[in-house]
Structures are given as structure tokens and as C-alpha cells.
Design a protein around this motif. Structure first.
Motif, short mmCIF file in Angstrom:
data_model
loop_
_atom_site.label_atom_id
_atom_site.label_comp_id
_atom_site.label_asym_id
_atom_site.label_seq_id
_atom_site.Cartn_x
_atom_site.Cartn_y
_atom_site.Cartn_z
N VAL A 147 0.83 -1.21 0.00
CA VAL A 147 0.00 0.00 0.00
C VAL A 147 0.86 1.26 0.00
N SER A 148 2.04 1.18 0.63
CA SER A 148 2.95 2.33 0.60
C SER A 148 3.43 2.60 -0.82
N LEU B 44 0.33 7.92 10.71
CA LEU B 44 0.24 7.69 9.27
C LEU B 44 -1.19 7.87 8.77
N ILE B 45 -2.16 7.39 9.54
CA ILE B 45 -3.56 7.54 9.14
C ILE B 45 -3.96 9.01 9.13
N PHE C 80 -4.24 7.27 -1.70
CA PHE C 80 -4.15 7.68 -0.30
C PHE C 80 -5.26 7.04 0.53
N LEU C 81 -6.46 7.00 -0.02
CA LEU C 81 -7.58 6.38 0.70
C LEU C 81 -7.32 4.89 0.92
N PHE C 82 -6.78 4.23 -0.08
CA PHE C 82 -6.46 2.81 0.02
C PHE C 82 -5.43 2.57 1.12
N LEU C 83 -4.40 3.43 1.18
CA LEU C 83 -3.38 3.32 2.22
C LEU C 83 -4.00 3.43 3.60
#
Length: 428
Positions: free
Chosen positions: A27-28, A88-89, A192-195
């Protein structure tokens, strides 16, 4: 044959069983690739849609990298305070909102939106980039707790990082030349949303990391910085009392001053006015170095290193500068791509060494704080380098961008050779 093939992956086999770490890498990579698409689109719009692009590109690099450097110590303190998952979130959500406004502003470029609005929004986003980066750095140690696995883990993280630098710029080049810039920005926001969603899931599966943290801090409660000022003082004190760290900081400062700061301004101008090429080639130049970097990381991560990390870092960074000297004096697309590929192989081990040195030498309770102080003093030279190059280009003209790149690369090579062979560099 099977045994030889297995040896190629010998150091990586234990990491493959760490599913949380592998999901984190995936995801990163997706998120960083999306971010690079936005960077390619933004710099290309500033280069092609406005007069005097060197002014805006220089301002973009100076402001974004200054924001990154200045905010790094504070963001590192927040990571130590909040933990990597929450940090991070939070940064992911904030950056998604800012990129939404960037998307809206680019929709109105042809209607007269000011380039300074675009530069300003990118700068605002970069305020929160160090919160993401320091969170990801600490998360490696949280998810990979066996120190023997740190070198291959850092190698895989570097491979993931540069895989993003292959995918992101190439996709960005396709968006600016064929598909359309707006779809690229939508892709960035989706990444970004997926991360954020995946990190939430990983966080739930690793609730015990705080227990692990508390165990390490049982004897260090008084030493743990409680405020940003204390965190900053502790970080500076730790670096000053560790001479090899000071030398590494100096090399990082010079690297950003003479290479990484300048090339952010030089690449698009060098592509258009020296190589006389289009947006796809611009994306290709940003990507081909990453192909070599990935190969170099893979090889370096599977080696048993018995050399001083700090000294080797300095030598390799100096050689990296020398390669940019050759790029500047031989402006041929094929030659430039070959040199950038070799440059990626040469520079790859330094990424592993830098992370592993910090993860092993810096106590966990101030890992993000000290690392962010190092980042501040290393990266503050990046906008200085961008300003220097922007001034030179405005004075002598875009056609001299290659020669400027060559001179800066040669200076870096000489400086790193002088620093690297100091006795203190053999202590790490």
C-alpha cells in the motif's frame, strides 16, 4: 540450480512470512506512486502552461522541501508521541483533502488560475509529508522486530520505494501526454484512501506493539522527551555525541545541496531545452534510475556486509555525483538513461545503510525524533540547492542546465571523497 536460485533470496525468506509487513509495503508503494503522478503533473503544468517556468519550479522545490525540512523535527516528535499507525492515518487523511483542492485548481489553469496557487497547495501538502515518512520508518521496526531481518526489510522497503518511482513518473508522463492530467490526480487521491484503510487493518492486528514499546522504555521513562522542545534537544544532543552521525549528516547535507535539490529544477528544463524531448521522456528519466536502484537494493539486501557502513556510504554518494557529471556533459537520451541506471545500482546500498544504522543505534523511544532531526539538517540544503540552480539558469539560460548539473556533480564527488576517508567514518 535450485540451490543457487534459493541463495539469491536467502536473506529475504524470513520476511516473506511477515504478511503485515508485506501489505504495508504494497500500500505504501501504491500511495507513493500516486503522489509521484501528482508531482509529475504539477511540474509539467508549471513548465508548459506558464511563462518563466524556472521561477515557479524553483519556488516549488524551495517551498516544498523547506516545508518538509522545517516540519520534520516536529512531525518526528508527534510520531514518537502518537505512534506510527495513528500518525500515518492522520497524515494520509489531511494530504488527501489538500490534494483535492489541488485537483480543483488544475481544472481552472486555462481560466487563469495563478501558478502560485498550485505552488502553495503543494507546499501545504509537504508540511505533512514528514509525518508520513517518519511513521513509515518507525513502522518497519514495529513490524520487523528481529534485528537480523532489518537489512533485508530495509532493502525491500527501498525496492518498494523505487518501484513507485518507476511506476509513478511513467504513469504521470502518460497522463500529461495522452490520458489527461485530471485522471492522474484522481488516481493519487484514491491511492491515499487505500493506504489509510489498509493501515487501519494492520493496526488492529498489531495492538501489542505498544506493549513492546513499553518494555523497551521501562528503564527510560525519564529520558523519554515529553515536549517538542525536549525532543529537539534530545535529538541534537544524541547526534552531537555520536561523531559518525555528524559525518553522515554532513554527507546528506552535501548530497541534497548538489544533487537532489538541483535535479528537481533541472530535470524538466534539461528534458525540454537540452534533450528537446516531451513529457514521456521526462517521466522516463525519473524512472530509469529507479530500475537500477531496485536491482542494487536486491543485491545489497542479500549480501553479508563486512565493511564500515558510514565510509562506504560516503564513497558511493561521491560516485553518484560523478555520474551526474557525465550526464551533464553528454546530453544524449540513451547515454543518460544508461548512466542513470548505473547510478541507481551504485547508490542503492546507502539507503539500506542509512536506515539500518539509525534503527540499531537510536533508542526506540526517540527513533522518529532523532531521525527527523537528521532529516531536517540534511534536507534543509535541498531548497538551497534548488535556489542556487534556479538562479544560475535564470542568469545563463536553460540551455546551460546540463553543464550546471555536471559542475555540481563533480563538486559533490570531491567533497565526499575527502569526508569518507576520515578515521571516524570507520567506526560504524
Amino acid at each position: 540450480m535450485k540451490r543457487k536460485f534459493a541463495r539469491l533470496f536467502e536473506n529475504y525468506i524470513p520476511i516473506w512470512g511477515n504478511k503485515n509487513y508485506l501489505w504495508f509495503l504494497l500500500v505504501s508503494m501504491f500511495s507513493l506512486a500516486g503522489d509521484l503522478v501528482a508531482w509529475v503533473i504539477t511540474t509539467w503544468v508549471l513548465t508548459t502552461q506558464f511563462d518563466h517556468p524556472a521561477v515557479y519550479l524553483t519556488a516549488l522545490v524551495i517551498l516544498t522541501q523547506s516545508a518538509y525540512a522545517i516540519m520534520s523535527p516536529y512531525m518526528g516528535h508527534l510520531v514518537d508521541k502518537w505512534g506510527p499507525f495513528t500518525s500515518l492515518i492522520s497524515s494520509t487523511g489531511i494530504r488527501t483533502v489538500i490534494l483535492t483542492f489541488l485537483f480543483i485548481s488544475l481544472l481552472y489553469v486555462e481560466d487563469g488560475v495563478s501558478p502560485w496557487v498550485i505552488v502553495g497547495l503543494m507546499t501545504l501538502e509537504y508540511i505533512f509529508v514528514p509525518l508520513s515518512k517518519q511513521s513509515e520508518f518507525v513502522m518497519i521496526k514495529v513490524l520487523v522486530r528481529d534485528e537480523e531481518q532489518l537489512i533485508p526489510a530495509n532493502a525491500l522497503q527501498g525496492i518498494q520505494f523505487d518501484a513507485s518511482y518507476i511506476i509513478g513518473p511513467l504513469i504521470g508522463g502518460l497522463f500529461v501526454s495522452t490520458i489527461g492530467i485530471y485522471y492522474g490526480l484522481v488516481l493519487n487521491m484514491a491511492s491515499f484512501l487505500f493506504l489509510g484503510i489498509v493501515i487501519l487493518i494492520i493496526a488492529k492486528k498489531n495492538k501489542d506493539y505498544r506493549d513492546h514499546f513499553n518494555v523497551e522504555q521501562a528503564d527510560n521513562k525519564e529520558a523519554k522527551p515529553k515536549t517538542f522542545i525536549n525532543s529537539l534537544k534530545t535529538g541534537i544532543s544524541f547526534i552531537v555525541k555520536t561523531p559518525p552521525m555528524l559525518s553522515i549528516l554532513l554527507i546528506g547535507f552535501l548530497w541534497n545541496l548538489f544533487v537532489f535539490g538541483p535535479i528537481e529544477v533541472l530535470y524538466p528544463i534539461f528534458t525540454v531545452d537540452v534533450l528537446e524531448s516531451n513529457g514521456f521522456v521526462y517521466g522516463l528519466l525519473m524512472s530509469v534510475n529507479s530500475v537500477g536502484f531496485i536491482l542494487g537494493l536486491f543485491l545489497a539486501g542479500n549480501m553479508k556486509w563486512k565493511v564500515p557502513f558510514a565510509m562506504t556510504m560516503g564513497i558511493l554518494i561521491g560516485l553518484h555525483g560523478l555520474l551526474y557529471f557525465f550526464i551533464g556533459i553528454v546530453p544524449n537520451i540513451v547515454f543518460v538513461c544508461v548512466i542513470l541506471f548505473l547510478g541507481g545500482i551504485v547508490i542503492a546500498p546507502t539507503d539500506i545503510f542509512s536506515k539500518t544504522i539509525r534503527q540499531k543505534m537510536i533508542p526506540f523511544h526517540m527513533l522518529a525524533g532523532v531521525s527527523s532531526v537528521l532529516a531536517f539538517f540534511s534536507f534543509i540544503s535541498k531548497p538551497i540547492g534548488a535556489f542556487l540552480v534556479g538562479s544560475l539558469i535564470n542568469t545563463y539560460g536553460n540551455q546551460y542546465s546540463g553543464y550546471i548539473m555536471a559542475c555540481l556533480g563533480l563538486i559533490l564527488f570531491i567533497a565526499c571523497m575527502v569526508i569518507s576517508f576520515r578515521p571516524v567514518m570507520k567506526k560504524i
